[in-house]
Enzyme design. Structure first.
Site, mmCIF file in Angstrom:
data_model
loop_
_atom_site.group_PDB
_atom_site.id
_atom_site.type_symbol
_atom_site.label_atom_id
_atom_site.label_comp_id
_atom_site.label_asym_id
_atom_site.label_seq_id
_atom_site.Cartn_x
_atom_site.Cartn_y
_atom_site.Cartn_z
ATOM 1 N N GLN A 120 31.885 -30.978 29.275
ATOM 2 C CA GLN A 120 32.488 -31.526 30.359
ATOM 3 C C GLN A 120 33.111 -33.108 30.416
ATOM 4 O O GLN A 120 34.053 -33.075 31.186
ATOM 5 C CB GLN A 120 31.295 -31.463 31.560
ATOM 6 C CG GLN A 120 31.454 -32.030 32.833
ATOM 7 C CD GLN A 120 30.536 -31.771 33.879
ATOM 8 O OE1 GLN A 120 30.443 -30.804 34.580
ATOM 9 N NE2 GLN A 120 29.676 -32.811 33.878
ATOM 10 N N HIS A 161 19.877 -38.652 35.754
ATOM 11 C CA HIS A 161 20.570 -39.066 36.662
ATOM 12 C C HIS A 161 20.503 -40.663 36.973
ATOM 13 O O HIS A 161 21.528 -41.238 37.199
ATOM 14 C CB HIS A 161 20.587 -38.095 37.982
ATOM 15 C CG HIS A 161 20.961 -36.805 38.114
ATOM 16 N ND1 HIS A 161 19.910 -35.771 38.121
ATOM 17 C CD2 HIS A 161 21.900 -36.212 37.564
ATOM 18 C CE1 HIS A 161 20.491 -34.531 38.032
ATOM 19 N NE2 HIS A 161 21.612 -34.811 37.963
HETATM 20 P P1 AMP Z 1 24.339 -32.348 37.227
HETATM 21 O O1 AMP Z 1 23.791 -32.669 38.586
HETATM 22 O O2 AMP Z 1 23.276 -31.472 36.298
HETATM 23 O O3 AMP Z 1 25.648 -31.617 37.529
HETATM 24 O O4 AMP Z 1 24.627 -33.688 36.318
HETATM 25 C C1 AMP Z 1 25.390 -34.712 36.950
HETATM 26 C C2 AMP Z 1 25.715 -35.725 36.017
HETATM 27 O O5 AMP Z 1 24.481 -36.047 35.242
HETATM 28 C C3 AMP Z 1 26.662 -35.117 34.551
HETATM 29 O O6 AMP Z 1 27.508 -36.123 34.471
HETATM 30 C C4 AMP Z 1 25.506 -34.815 33.654
HETATM 31 O O7 AMP Z 1 26.264 -34.769 32.387
HETATM 32 C C5 AMP Z 1 24.564 -35.934 33.825
HETATM 33 N N1 AMP Z 1 23.203 -35.555 33.518
HETATM 34 C C6 AMP Z 1 22.371 -34.461 33.556
HETATM 35 N N2 AMP Z 1 21.385 -34.286 32.838
HETATM 36 C C7 AMP Z 1 21.431 -35.604 32.195
HETATM 37 C C8 AMP Z 1 20.547 -36.300 30.841
HETATM 38 N N3 AMP Z 1 19.330 -35.674 30.818
HETATM 39 N N4 AMP Z 1 20.968 -37.498 30.554
HETATM 40 C C9 AMP Z 1 22.073 -37.959 30.907
HETATM 41 N N5 AMP Z 1 22.952 -37.505 31.851
HETATM 42 C C10 AMP Z 1 22.389 -36.270 32.413
#
Ligand code: AMP
Length: 280
Positions: free
Chosen positions: A154, A37
């Site tokens: 997504q 994030h």
């Molecule tokens: P989430 O909180 O898991 O719903 O993710 C929120 C955003 O963070 C989404 O756009 C995810 O694709 C991105 N995200 C989650 N994990 C990672 C990661 N390891 N690397 C890059 N982006 C991430």
């Protein structure tokens, strides 16, 4: 940094940012923030914009037997990370604010792109994702919205929805941030026991094997997928959900893999379902 809980306050804050002539970059999250994030927040900051991060565990994107009630909620630690990353606004609404009366009559329906892969295994998931992201777009009026390639399908579904609904918003992707051993950072990694955590590296190892074979001239998608399946089977705690090589825009499976195609997989490690992907 401001923490905003209501739609009304959010509209006011957006109006104030716009009066000041600043652009807005939105980073939607479900909280339990980690360095993945943080990479999105830094990308947002590079847009020369006020950075709004939304922290909201959206109930409509979880299926009835999924992990909504136990999804990690770590608001104090999230706050610290947002301060460190110079976030301007945290939008952390309540369920009542996002779904007045506990429901919604209008949905952003899933498109073809959202019917396969995750959409097939998690019916209604992308309907929930598209609906909440559309609401966040309406509430924060961003010029730019930042999403991770970690959730590749997504990202593509949101890019498509943004065009389909004519939002004047640029979608900016960020490469997946990984642990030193290759495991993609995910809020759900917290569910893993030490033994499961050690075995979770098979997702990245399987993707790496596909990449190595591809680089060595093996372009047959079926054989690449078989090699990935065999790698996953080597971890006793792992149970494969799917592995596919797809064209990056349509997400349709390919027979002959080309550079730019994407290997996608979902694997259960014990009771935890993890996804990962690699662009060949
Ligand atoms: P989430 O909180 O898991 O719903 O993710 C929120 C955003 O963070 C989404 O756009 C995810 O694709 C991105 N995200 C989650 N994990 C990672 C990661 N390891 N690397 C890059 N982006 C991430």
């Amino acid at each position: 940094m401001k923490v905003i809980r209501s739609a009304a306050e959010m509209h006011e804050a957006v109006a104030a940012v716009k009066r000041a002539g600043r652009r807005i970059a939105l980073v939607p999250t479900m909280g339990a923030l980690h360095e993945g994030h943080a990479a999105l927040l830094r990308k947002a900051r590079e847009q020369n914009a006020a950075v709004i991060v939304s922290i909201y565990v959206n109930p409509t994107q979880f299926g009835p037997n999924e992990d909504l009630s136990r999804y990690p909620r770590t608001f104090d630690a999230d706050l610290t990370l947002c301060i460190r990353e110079s976030v301007d606004v945290i939008f952390a609404p309540t369920d009542a604010e996002m779904y007045p009366g506990g429901q919604t009559t209008a949905w952003v329906e899933e498109q073809a792109l959202a019917k396969r892969l995750e959409g097939e295994r998690r019916p209604g998931h992308f309907r929930g994702v598209c609906t909440i992201v559309a609401k966040l777009f309406n509430l924060t009026e961003p010029h730019v919205a930042v999403f991770g390639q970690k959730d590749f399908q997504q990202l593509k579904v949101i890019e498509r929805m943004t065009r389909d609904l004519s939002y004047p918003i640029q979608i900016v992707p960020v490469p997946t941030v990984r642990e030193p051993d290759g495991l993609a950072l995910s809020s759900r990694n917290q569910y893993l026991s030490a033994e499961e955590r050690a075995q979770a590296v098979v997702l990245y190892r399987a993707l790496g094997i596909a990449q190595d074979l591809f680089n060595g001239g093996e372009h047959n998608a079926h054989r690449l997928q078989t090699a990935m399946q065999r790698t996953i089977q080597l971890a006793p705690a792992a149970r494969l959900d799917y592995v596919e090589i797809v064209e990056s825009e349509t997400l349709l499976p390919v027979h002959e893999a080309k550079a730019g195609n994407v290997a996608l997989l979902a694997v259960h490690i014990g009771k935890t379902r993890l996804i990962d992907n690699l662009i060949l």
